[in-house]
Design an enzyme around this catalytic site. Structure first.
Site, PDB file in Angstrom:
ATOM      1  N   HIS A 194       0.810  -1.217   0.000  1.00  0.00           N
ATOM      2  CA  HIS A 194       0.000   0.000   0.000  1.00  0.00           C
ATOM      3  C   HIS A 194       0.840   1.262   0.000  1.00  0.00           C
ATOM      4  CE1 HIS A 194      -2.962  -3.031   0.720  1.00  0.00           C
ATOM      5  NE2 HIS A 194      -3.707  -2.224   0.011  1.00  0.00           N
ATOM      6  N   ARG A 301     -10.654   2.974  -1.286  1.00  0.00           N
ATOM      7  CA  ARG A 301     -10.184   2.080  -0.211  1.00  0.00           C
ATOM      8  C   ARG A 301     -10.532   2.725   1.129  1.00  0.00           C
ATOM      9  NH1 ARG A 301      -5.648   1.444  -4.046  1.00  0.00           N
ATOM     10  NH2 ARG A 301      -5.229  -0.768  -4.344  1.00  0.00           N
ATOM     11  N   ARG A 344     -15.510   0.668  -1.554  1.00  0.00           N
ATOM     12  CA  ARG A 344     -15.275  -0.695  -1.054  1.00  0.00           C
ATOM     13  C   ARG A 344     -15.464  -0.730   0.449  1.00  0.00           C
ATOM     14  NH1 ARG A 344      -9.496  -3.334  -2.169  1.00  0.00           N
ATOM     15  NH2 ARG A 344      -8.840  -1.962  -0.490  1.00  0.00           N
ATOM     16  N   GLU A 445     -10.281 -11.297  -6.197  1.00  0.00           N
ATOM     17  CA  GLU A 445      -8.867 -11.138  -5.844  1.00  0.00           C
ATOM     18  C   GLU A 445      -8.312 -12.361  -5.121  1.00  0.00           C
ATOM     19  OE1 GLU A 445      -8.333  -7.672  -3.343  1.00  0.00           O
ATOM     20  OE2 GLU A 445     -10.156  -8.066  -2.221  1.00  0.00           O
ATOM     21  N   ASN A 468      -3.660  -7.224  -7.444  1.00  0.00           N
ATOM     22  CA  ASN A 468      -2.578  -7.252  -6.447  1.00  0.00           C
ATOM     23  C   ASN A 468      -2.716  -8.484  -5.563  1.00  0.00           C
ATOM     24  OD1 ASN A 468      -2.265  -4.706  -7.491  1.00  0.00           O
ATOM     25  ND2 ASN A 468      -3.240  -3.692  -5.772  1.00  0.00           N
ATOM     26  N   ARG A 479       2.859 -10.079  -1.273  1.00  0.00           N
ATOM     27  CA  ARG A 479       3.075  -8.867  -2.081  1.00  0.00           C
ATOM     28  C   ARG A 479       3.956  -7.834  -1.390  1.00  0.00           C
ATOM     29  NH1 ARG A 479      -3.094  -6.388  -1.953  1.00  0.00           N
ATOM     30  NH2 ARG A 479      -2.247  -4.311  -2.184  1.00  0.00           N
ATOM     31  N   CYS A 516      -9.101  -3.163 -10.966  1.00  0.00           N
ATOM     32  CA  CYS A 516      -8.673  -2.031 -10.129  1.00  0.00           C
ATOM     33  C   CYS A 516      -7.347  -2.304  -9.434  1.00  0.00           C
ATOM     34  CB  CYS A 516      -9.745  -1.665  -9.111  1.00  0.00           C
ATOM     35  SG  CYS A 516     -10.085  -2.969  -7.937  1.00  0.00           S
TER      36      CYS A 516
HETATM   37  C1  PEP Z   1      -6.026  -5.610  -5.166  1.00  0.00           C
HETATM   38  O1  PEP Z   1      -5.821  -6.505  -4.339  1.00  0.00           O
HETATM   39  O2  PEP Z   1      -5.646  -5.681  -6.352  1.00  0.00           O
HETATM   40  C2  PEP Z   1      -6.725  -4.382  -4.757  1.00  0.00           C
HETATM   41  C3  PEP Z   1      -7.070  -3.475  -5.633  1.00  0.00           C
HETATM   42  O3  PEP Z   1      -6.962  -4.216  -3.437  1.00  0.00           O
HETATM   43  P1  PEP Z   1      -5.835  -3.752  -2.372  1.00  0.00           P
HETATM   44  O4  PEP Z   1      -4.609  -3.372  -3.151  1.00  0.00           O
HETATM   45  O5  PEP Z   1      -6.407  -2.627  -1.609  1.00  0.00           O
HETATM   46  O6  PEP Z   1      -5.630  -4.994  -1.552  1.00  0.00           O
HETATM   47 MG    MG Z   2      -6.880  -6.453  -2.453  1.00  0.00          MG
END
Ligand code: PEP
Ligand code: MG
Length: 570
Positions: A194, A301, A344, A445, A468, A479, A516
């Site tokens: 993030h 978010r 979200r 996801e 992501n 990640r 997204c």
């Molecule tokens: C994702 O996981 O791709 C996403 C958009 O959500 P976040 O990055 O907030 O986990």
């Molecule tokens: Mg996510």
């Protein structure tokens, strides 16, 4: 001159003075008995420390403005702190304990603060539960004063700095929106973390994976952050500095040139249209999205609302009342007028630890696999109810869509929708206006969601692919973890096949689909997604013009050829 090689977390080049963030000091509380003659001395030490903290808070209170909303929240908190510091009942308890159990005051204060906070946490009253954190915060500061600990305050980072640190917590990132940060040079953090996402949103070049940089760079030294190449240059020589000054100038000119795309529609050379939406984390970013010509908000978010700084010594997270949430959602909807706004529901947990009182939190061995996102809000349904109430109340101010994160089963969607219905009934009985037809969609996801996308499509109003997490969970690659960063591959056939399956399921069920995750904001991955049929992309607002420029240079046939190649793994 010295060059550090890392990985690119946010592109762009900049130069600035290093600001090295010290690693947090652990508070170790000494414990030793004191003689009865020294009890008074200990008490005086405590009152001196307490008075010093009171004075500091009063000075901070004086510096706050009366009309800013953010300052109003700060003011309330500081006033609460002052009341707590002089709470006669607690002070009496503390003194009695010191006299009956003569130990050093740090030890007594630590025990009694924990006891006091524990009583509040167990009170069953939301307001008091939340005050437990305040008690720990404020008397923690008195303890620091007694122990001569000077905790680092992220707000000390001056404008124009390159932040050099081991890592940055999501809550530290508040600084990215408040100061003009020239760049980030971190030891830890993945490209889809993030912190990286926010750096890209604020157009701040960032390089991660820079081993030992905090030991070798000193505050005040000149650094060049080459976020595109993934390099940090320490104390550049004259030639290098002038080369980079030229590159920075060229970048500026390119940025200026692509401004012309702001008011143009997103389309390929041969006229295939796209919708480019913005990902945001705060209501203020909606203004950036509008400025950048976004077709709407594709992902808000909301967990970032729960992260706001409020104390001098640390950035702390906070609860968000229904009213505060309502105001935030309403303001985003109003800024975006009739354009769609996908909000979200809370995606807390994982790397976004929010320690507000209304968010139950227990240390987890494997938080990314733990009580995160929809799992958390379906277990503690009050959180979801409050958020739904705020969302539905705000729904009359624009074009709202609600999105559920980290879905792995149809049951979760159905359960969340039931809660949404209960909330709608409640609002109806209270005569509060709302839009009954707000679409409720889900994020795809997890591998589970991709594989069962055909079933999920039957209970969802739309899909948005979060690449992501989809990459992380499909490949089993954290990640955030720099050591496995080379394995974090969004173009892995497994990830692409899940995306393809999801697109097919959405098309069969005739529900809208978008992406997204970060794949939607990078030129190489956008090509693959577009070739696979994705027409709705949501990205950091500053990326919109760049993606428009890229799409305008390519035809749909070329895009299809690119994705066919990736899907055939050739
Ligand atoms: C994702 O996981 O791709 C996403 C958009 O959500 P976040 O990055 O907030 O986990
Ligand atoms: Mg996510």
């Amino acid at each position: 001159m010295n060059i550090f090689l890392g990985i690119s977390a946010s592109t762009g080049i900049n130069t600035g003075k290093a600001f090295v963030i010290p690693e947090p000091v652990q508070r170790i509380i000494p414990q030793f008995p004191v003689s009865s003659q020294d009890v008074e001395k200990e008490w005086n030490r405590f009152t001196r420390a307490k008075d010093k903290i009171s004075e500091k808070i009063k000075r901070q209170l004086d510096s706050l403005s009366n009309d800013s909303k953010q300052d109003k929240i700060q003011r309330e908190l500081f006033e609460t702190y002052l009341l707590m510091l002089d709470d006669p009942v607690f002070l009496e308890e503390l003194k009695t304990e010191l006299e009956g159990n003569p130990f050093n005051i740090e030890y007594i204060l630590d025990i009694k603060t924990e006891e006091y906070a524990g009583r509040l946490r167990n009170s069953g009253n939301d307001y008091l539960t939340e005050r437990a954190q305040d008690i720990c915060d404020i008397f923690g500061r008195v303890l620091n004063e007694l122990l001569n600990i000077r905790p680092f305050n992220i707000e000390q980072v001056p404008d124009g700095s390159v932040i050099v640190a081991k890592e940055m917590n999501p809550s530290d990132t508040i600084i990215l929106s408040k100061r003009k940060i020239a760049g980030l040079a971190l030891i830890e953090g993945g490209v889809s973390s993030h912190v990286a996402i926010l750096a890209r949103n604020y157009d701040i070049p960032a390089v991660f994976g820079l081993e030992k940089i905090t030991k070798q760079v000193h505050t005040g030294e000149r650094l060049i952050v080459d976020g595109t190449a993934g390099e940090i240059i320490q104390s550049p020589d004259e030639q290098t500095l002038s080369d980079y000054t030229r590159k920075i100038e060229e970048e500026k000119q390119h940025k200026q040139k692509i401004l012309e795309f702001r008011d143009k529609p997103a389309q390929t050379k041969d006229g295939t249209k796209f919708n480019l939406y913005a990902n945001i984390g705060t209501p203020d970013e909606a203004k950036i999205a509008a400025e950048e010509g976004a077709d709407g908000i594709g992902l808000f978010r909301t967990e970032f609302l729960f992260m706001s700084e409020s104390s001098e010594s640390q950035v702390r997270t906070r609860s968000m009342s229904e009213e505060e949430q309502f105001e935030a959602y309403k303001s985003v909807l109003e800024v975006m007028k009739d354009k769609p706004v996908v909000i979200r529901t809370l995606d807390a947990g994982g790397d976004k630890i929010i320690s507000a009182a209304d968010l139950p939190y227990e240390e987890e061995k494997n938080p990314m696999m733990g009580l995160r996102a929809i799992r958390l809000t379906l277990q503690f349904t009050q959180l979801l109810k409050t958020q739904f109430r705020a969302l539905y109340r705000a729904s009359i101010y624009g074009n709202l869509k609600i999105m559920l994160p980290l879905i792995t089963s149809t049951e979760q969607v159905i359960k969340a929708k039931e809660i949404a219905h209960q909330v709608m009934e409640e609002l109806e009985s209270e005569n509060i206006p709302f839009n009954k037809d707000v679409p409720i969609g889900i994020m795809i996801e997890t591998a589970a969601a991709g594989i069962t996308a055909d079933c999920l499509a039957k209970v969802s109003d739309f899909f948005s692919i979060g690449t992501n997490d989809l990459t992380q969970y499909t490949l089993g690659v954290d990640r955030e973890n720099i050591s496995v960063a080379p394995l974090y591959n969004e173009f892995h056939l497994a990830v692409l096949r899940l995306i393809q399956k999801t697109i097919e399921a959405a098309n069969d069920q005739k529900i809208p689909i978008s992406v997204c995750g970060e794949m939607a904001s990078k030129t190489d991955s956008v090509m693959v997604l577009a070739g696979m049929g994705i027409r709705n992309l949501s990205m950091g607002p500053r990326r919109i013009s760049y993606i428009k420029e890229n799409l305008s240079n390519i035809t749909i046939d070329e895009l299809q050829a690119i994705s066919a190649k990736s899907l055939n793994n050739l």
